[in-house]
Design an enzyme around this catalytic site. Structure first.
Site, PDB file in Angstrom:
ATOM      1  N   HIS A  48       8.425   4.364   3.594  1.00 39.13           N
ATOM      2  CA  HIS A  48       9.528   4.865   4.412  1.00 39.13           C
ATOM      3  C   HIS A  48       9.060   5.580   5.686  1.00 39.13           C
ATOM      4  O   HIS A  48       9.872   5.824   6.575  1.00 39.13           O
ATOM      5  CB  HIS A  48      10.416   5.799   3.597  1.00 39.13           C
ATOM      6  CG  HIS A  48      11.089   5.122   2.444  1.00 39.13           C
ATOM      7  ND1 HIS A  48      11.982   4.087   2.594  1.00 39.13           N
ATOM      8  CD2 HIS A  48      10.989   5.315   1.109  1.00 39.13           C
ATOM      9  CE1 HIS A  48      12.403   3.681   1.406  1.00 39.13           C
ATOM     10  NE2 HIS A  48      11.819   4.407   0.489  1.00 39.13           N
ATOM     11  N   ARG A  73       0.824   5.419  -0.198  1.00 37.23           N
ATOM     12  CA  ARG A  73       1.909   4.614  -0.771  1.00 37.23           C
ATOM     13  C   ARG A  73       2.117   3.400   0.126  1.00 37.23           C
ATOM     14  O   ARG A  73       2.416   3.526   1.320  1.00 37.23           O
ATOM     15  CB  ARG A  73       3.218   5.384  -0.884  1.00 37.23           C
ATOM     16  CG  ARG A  73       4.324   4.466  -1.420  1.00 37.23           C
ATOM     17  CD  ARG A  73       5.512   5.181  -1.996  1.00 37.23           C
ATOM     18  NE  ARG A  73       6.398   5.753  -0.997  1.00 37.23           N
ATOM     19  CZ  ARG A  73       7.649   6.156  -1.253  1.00 37.23           C
ATOM     20  NH1 ARG A  73       8.134   6.051  -2.479  1.00 37.23           N
ATOM     21  NH2 ARG A  73       8.395   6.690  -0.316  1.00 37.23           N
ATOM     22  N   ASP A  87     -10.045  -0.851   1.604  1.00 39.91           N
ATOM     23  CA  ASP A  87     -11.136  -0.969   2.565  1.00 39.91           C
ATOM     24  C   ASP A  87     -11.052   0.075   3.669  1.00 39.91           C
ATOM     25  O   ASP A  87     -12.054   0.415   4.297  1.00 39.91           O
ATOM     26  CB  ASP A  87     -11.176  -2.375   3.167  1.00 39.91           C
ATOM     27  CG  ASP A  87     -11.807  -3.395   2.226  1.00 39.91           C
ATOM     28  OD1 ASP A  87     -12.333  -2.983   1.170  1.00 39.91           O
ATOM     29  OD2 ASP A  87     -11.771  -4.606   2.533  1.00 39.91           O
ATOM     30  N   GLU A 152      11.309   2.828 -10.826  1.00 40.41           N
ATOM     31  CA  GLU A 152      12.492   3.337 -10.139  1.00 40.41           C
ATOM     32  C   GLU A 152      13.688   2.397 -10.277  1.00 40.41           C
ATOM     33  O   GLU A 152      14.507   2.275  -9.380  1.00 40.41           O
ATOM     34  CB  GLU A 152      12.180   3.625  -8.670  1.00 40.41           C
ATOM     35  CG  GLU A 152      11.329   2.577  -7.974  1.00 40.41           C
ATOM     36  CD  GLU A 152      10.792   3.059  -6.635  1.00 40.41           C
ATOM     37  OE1 GLU A 152      11.319   4.040  -6.077  1.00 40.41           O
ATOM     38  OE2 GLU A 152       9.844   2.437  -6.136  1.00 40.41           O
ATOM     39  N   ASP A 178      15.914   6.026  -6.077  1.00 36.00           N
ATOM     40  CA  ASP A 178      16.194   4.606  -6.303  1.00 36.00           C
ATOM     41  C   ASP A 178      16.701   4.364  -7.715  1.00 36.00           C
ATOM     42  O   ASP A 178      17.563   3.502  -7.927  1.00 36.00           O
ATOM     43  CB  ASP A 178      14.945   3.773  -6.026  1.00 36.00           C
ATOM     44  CG  ASP A 178      14.677   3.614  -4.540  1.00 36.00           C
ATOM     45  OD1 ASP A 178      15.524   3.028  -3.849  1.00 36.00           O
ATOM     46  OD2 ASP A 178      13.635   4.084  -4.065  1.00 36.00           O
TER      47      ASP A 178
END
Length: 259
Positions: A48, A73, A87, A152, A178
């Site tokens: 988000h 995230r 990486d 969620e 959610d």
């Protein structure tokens, strides 16, 4: 030099509670500031927040060397994004919307080098290996990656026991917002039905060898989840902290003006 010890992974494996905060600004200066505030972990929000891989890298650099462990995230659980984040130097990733054990197993494979996974060996010239200076990185890298998945939805809770059985998943993070929407209570994570579902999920996660996680925006919520022995608890979002503090100062100061 081997892969660095993932202190966050070790802490949650031992069920030592860790307190964290969301980073939604998408700016390295904000991440650097937040890394001085004492949180055990800071989550760089690629779902988000206004982030791409370059801004995530910049925030990883800004947090490096602090006492706060960075968690990335991802916007979605795609193998290519997992590989890129690792990486770039992320040792811990959180993947949203994981509804099944099959999804979880594919994410584990994305985090691991062959023969146990499909992570590419091209990190030799990347930040994760100190640009080639950590010649022993691949020997223990699999052991130091921490994979957290988000439950969620009703489907995720229905499949929670199967997800918890997946070797290589280190923790399950409950997403109240959610989940409440999927249960028919959008914007009402405090609905009794949602609260009960979250409590049941936390109990099941805590009874497993996985760590439990959640985000709350209130002091009362933090106390509730700490008392429920949730392993890693996020207690705020940087954008909201800035906005709410600024609004309070603005209103308080304007109130000093006599009409």
């Amino acid at each position: 030099m081997p892969a660095p010890k993932n202190t966050f992974k070790a802490a949650i494996a031992a069920k030592r509670q860790q307190i964290g905060c969301w980073l939604a600004l998408g700016e390295s200066a904000g991440a650097e500031l937040m890394a001085t505030t004492g949180f055990d972990w800071l989550l760089i929000d690629g779902e988000h927040g206004p982030n791409d891989m370059r801004s995530i890298r910049d925030q990883l650099v800004a947090i490096a060397g602090s006492d706060s462990h960075p968690i990335v995230r991802l916007p979605i659980g795609e193998t290519r994004l997992v590989k890129q984040a690792l990486d770039l130097g992320a040792q811990t990733v959180l993947v949203p919307m994981v509804d099944t054990a099959e999804q979880a197993r594919e994410l584990v494979r994305a985090c691991r080098y062959a023969p146990h996974g499909i992570r590419g060996m091209g990190g030799t010239g990347a930040r994760v290996t100190g640009f080639g200076s950590y010649d022993g990185y691949v020997q223990n890298a699999n052991d130091e990656i921490c994979l957290l998945v988000q439950a969620e939805s009703r489907a995720a809770l229905d499949n929670l026991d199967d997800i918890l059985a997946v070797e290589g998943v280190d923790g399950v993070f409950i997403g109240p917002a959610d989940l409440s929407a999927d249960m028919g209570f959008p914007g009402k994570a405090d609905a009794p039905e949602v609260v009960a579902a979250i409590a049941d999920a936390i109990t099941r996660i805590n009874a497993s060898d996985k760590a439990s996680g959640i985000l709350t925006l209130s002091e009362q919520g933090a106390q509730t989840y700490i008392d429920m022995n949730v392993t890693f608890v996020a207690v705020g979002v940087d954008t909201l902290m800035l906005a709410n503090t600024a609004r309070a100062v603005s209103a308080k100061t304007k109130a000093m003006i006599k009409p």
